[in-house]
Write an enzyme that holds these catalytic residues in place. Structure first.
Site, short mmCIF file in Angstrom:
data_model
loop_
_atom_site.label_atom_id
_atom_site.label_comp_id
_atom_site.label_asym_id
_atom_site.label_seq_id
_atom_site.Cartn_x
_atom_site.Cartn_y
_atom_site.Cartn_z
N SER A 129 41.23 34.00 37.87
CA SER A 129 41.49 35.75 37.53
C SER A 129 42.21 35.89 36.44
CB SER A 129 41.98 36.38 38.82
OG SER A 129 42.52 37.59 38.43
N TYR A 152 39.41 41.12 33.35
CA TYR A 152 39.44 42.36 33.58
C TYR A 152 39.63 43.15 32.11
CZ TYR A 152 40.60 42.37 38.41
OH TYR A 152 40.63 42.27 39.87
N THR A 178 34.81 41.48 35.72
CA THR A 178 34.82 42.57 36.90
C THR A 178 34.84 43.84 36.36
OG1 THR A 178 36.10 40.68 38.07
CG2 THR A 178 36.20 42.97 38.82
N LYS A 275 30.49 41.05 37.46
CA LYS A 275 30.99 41.23 38.90
C LYS A 275 31.25 42.36 39.42
CE LYS A 275 34.55 39.05 42.10
NZ LYS A 275 35.45 40.07 42.46
N HIS A 299 34.36 43.60 45.88
CA HIS A 299 35.78 43.46 45.65
C HIS A 299 36.45 43.12 47.05
CE1 HIS A 299 38.69 43.28 41.91
NE2 HIS A 299 39.53 43.13 42.77
C1 LIG Z 1 43.71 38.69 47.36
C2 LIG Z 1 42.66 39.04 46.66
C3 LIG Z 1 43.03 39.08 45.25
C4 LIG Z 1 41.68 39.45 44.47
N1 LIG Z 1 41.70 39.40 42.91
C5 LIG Z 1 40.77 39.81 42.39
C6 LIG Z 1 40.69 39.31 41.03
O1 LIG Z 1 41.88 39.34 40.47
N2 LIG Z 1 39.65 39.67 40.37
C7 LIG Z 1 38.61 39.93 40.89
O2 LIG Z 1 37.54 39.92 40.17
N3 LIG Z 1 38.30 39.80 42.16
C8 LIG Z 1 39.40 40.00 43.01
N4 LIG Z 1 39.50 39.93 44.42
C9 LIG Z 1 37.99 39.94 44.86
C10 LIG Z 1 37.37 38.52 45.21
O3 LIG Z 1 37.09 38.07 44.01
C11 LIG Z 1 35.98 38.69 46.05
O4 LIG Z 1 35.06 39.75 45.53
C12 LIG Z 1 36.41 39.15 47.38
O5 LIG Z 1 37.43 38.31 47.98
C13 LIG Z 1 34.95 38.48 48.41
O6 LIG Z 1 35.45 39.10 49.57
P1 LIG Z 1 35.96 37.92 50.79
O7 LIG Z 1 37.40 37.97 50.43
O8 LIG Z 1 35.59 38.84 52.05
O9 LIG Z 1 35.06 36.57 50.59
C14 LIG Z 1 40.42 39.48 45.14
C15 LIG Z 1 40.33 39.48 46.55
C16 LIG Z 1 41.21 39.20 47.42
C17 LIG Z 1 41.29 39.14 48.82
#
Ligand SMILES: Cc1cc2nc3c(=O)[nH]c(=O)nc-3n(C[C@H](O)[C@H](O)[C@H](O)COP(=O)(O)O)c2cc1C
Length: 406
Positions: A129, A152, A178, A275, A299
């Site tokens: 990320s 981002y 994203t 995404k 997300h």
């Molecule tokens: C703690 C955390 C931080 C995240 N940070 C980002 C990020 O920096 N960029 C992004 O595109 N998605 C981020 N996401 C979303 C994840 O990429 C992903 O879409 C999501 O966790 C999928 O769902 P799941 O946790 O149920 O597997 C984050 C999710 C979590 C739980």
């Protein structure tokens, strides 16, 4: 078979013996989750587990999988099941990748380095990320596996160009934009625990640091928390961490449009995923500007609450994409059967976020590896039980929406 990529020398974490004990008797992702939650102080636990507003989308991401049945077909020779797939130009041992998650050092001092090493060990793709706690280069230095960098769009467009060229020079295989964070989601758990930007911890949160000594000691003796990919660009070099984080999160640009995405695709000129797609319209837009892959994602329920569960949105988007791009899905995937349901509905691969962060929290690299081992074993077994010898055989005849009983 899937461990064809040897770990780089010295990639074992310093506490390599202990994690195995912590992982004993972990049978599935829910076991890993329970252990992780017992380690984390309140602010980190809720940052990890929480969603936006009333967390309806967060809950639905999980519940929606239960509305589908898998239909097995028997007396097929499944002596050899091939779980490999090819996505974003990379051959992967299982149709599962590690989604980008920001600030992983909150969960373990080895943060994204541990995640990237475990992914490389398994030969699957890790996506770093923009708000990761390790640099683009340091992650590349520990991983000889497939890698993606997630962008981002920040207010300073020069930064995007810089990120793209650093990712290219460091050997990343794909880029992911994203699109679902024009502004931050309303995560009320974080407000309550003080895990806001900048952090303002409450007395209860502070108490939880004391009652979770394993996490607190690890952090105390581990590297300092930072968001190094972006924090070097904060104008005030003496700014505190809280001020730096506040500055970075102010840089998220709400005026970004498909034109900016199109420019980035041209600049990157390689495998590119968009995404955060939840509508057929956005999927078509992504194809029109030249995306290689569409990532159906909300997300992890952390942005717009009441947006659809990703598994519910999938079929319509697959139909709109009509084979012109790869479709990848994440959100609530906790079992091999979830992955197979997604594939049966037309996805090429899935991603997980929280499941590997649970593993990271419990045991660093070994914990992430455990999460991948669990999925690998489940996907293999479930494909055999379904009567599928390879991922291309998984299709509509293997899934149906459960009839509403009434
Ligand atoms: C703690 C955390 C931080 C995240 N940070 C980002 C990020 O920096 N960029 C992004 O595109 N998605 C981020 N996401 C979303 C994840 O990429 C992903 O879409 C999501 O966790 C999928 O769902 P799941 O946790 O149920 O597997 C984050 C999710 C979590 C739980």
């Amino acid at each position: 078979m899937w461990k064809h990529l040897k770990p780089l020398p010295g990639t074992r974490p310093p506490d390599a013996g202990q994690p195995m004990m912590r992982l004993a008797r972990v049978c599935n992702i829910d076991d890993l989750r329970k252990r992780a939650l017992s380690v984390l102080p309140d602010p980190m636990l809720h940052y990890l587990e929480g969603g936006a507003d009333d967390e309806q989308t967060l809950r639905r991401n999980r519940e929606a999988f239960a509305a589908f049945d898998l239909i097995p077909h028997f007396l097929v020779d499944v002596a050899n099941v091939d779980t490999t797939t090819e996505v974003l130009g990379q051959k992967l041992p299982i149709p599962l990748m590690l989604a980008p998650t920001g600030m992983s050092r909150l969960f373990h001092p080895q943060a994204e380095l541990a995640v990237a090493r475990a992914a490389a060990e398994h030969g699957t793709m890790f996506c770093l990320s923009t708000v990761g706690s390790e640099t683009i280069e340091s992650v590349a230095a520990v991983s000889n596996g497939p890698k993606m960098f997630q962008i981002y769009v920040l207010g300073d467009h020069g930064l995007n160009t810089e990120f793209i060229s650093r990712a290219r020079e460091s050997g990343y295989d794909a880029l992911c934009l994203t699109i679902d964070v024009p502004v931050g989601g309303n995560r009320e758990r974080d407000v309550r625990t003080g895990m806001a930007i900048p952090p303002k911890f409450t007395w209860r949160s502070n108490l939880s640091f004391v009652t979770r000594p394993r996490w607190s000691l690890r952090q105390l003796f581990g590297p300092r928390f930072d968001l190094p990919i972006v924090s070097g660009h904060v104008p005030d070099k003496n700014a505190s961490l809280a001020e730096r984080m506040a500055y970075i999160f102010r840089q998220f640009d709400p005026s970004v449009t498909w034109k900016d995405a199109e420019r980035m695709i041209a600049e990157w000129n390689g495998p590119f995923a968009v995404k955060g797609v939840l509508s057929p319209d956005d999927a078509r837009q992504a194809i029109d500007i030249g995306a290689t892959a569409v990532m159906v994602s909300n997300h992890g329920g952390r942005q717009l609450d009441t947006s659809p569960a990703t598994i519910d949105a999938l079929a319509e988007i697959v139909a709109a994409v009509d084979g012109q791009a790869e479709v990848i899905v994440d959100g609530g995937i906790r079992r091999g059967t979830d992955v197979i349901k997604a594939l049966a509905l037309g996805a090429k691969a899935c991603m997980i976020g929280r499941p590997y962060l649970y593993g990271l929290t419990v045991a660093g690299q070994a914990g992430v590896s455990k999460a991948l081992d669990i999925f690998t074993a489940e996907i293999y077994r479930d494909m055999a039980l379904l009567g599928c010898r390879n991922v291309n055989e998984i299709g509509p005849r293997h899934i149906r929406r459960r009839p509403v009983s009434g």
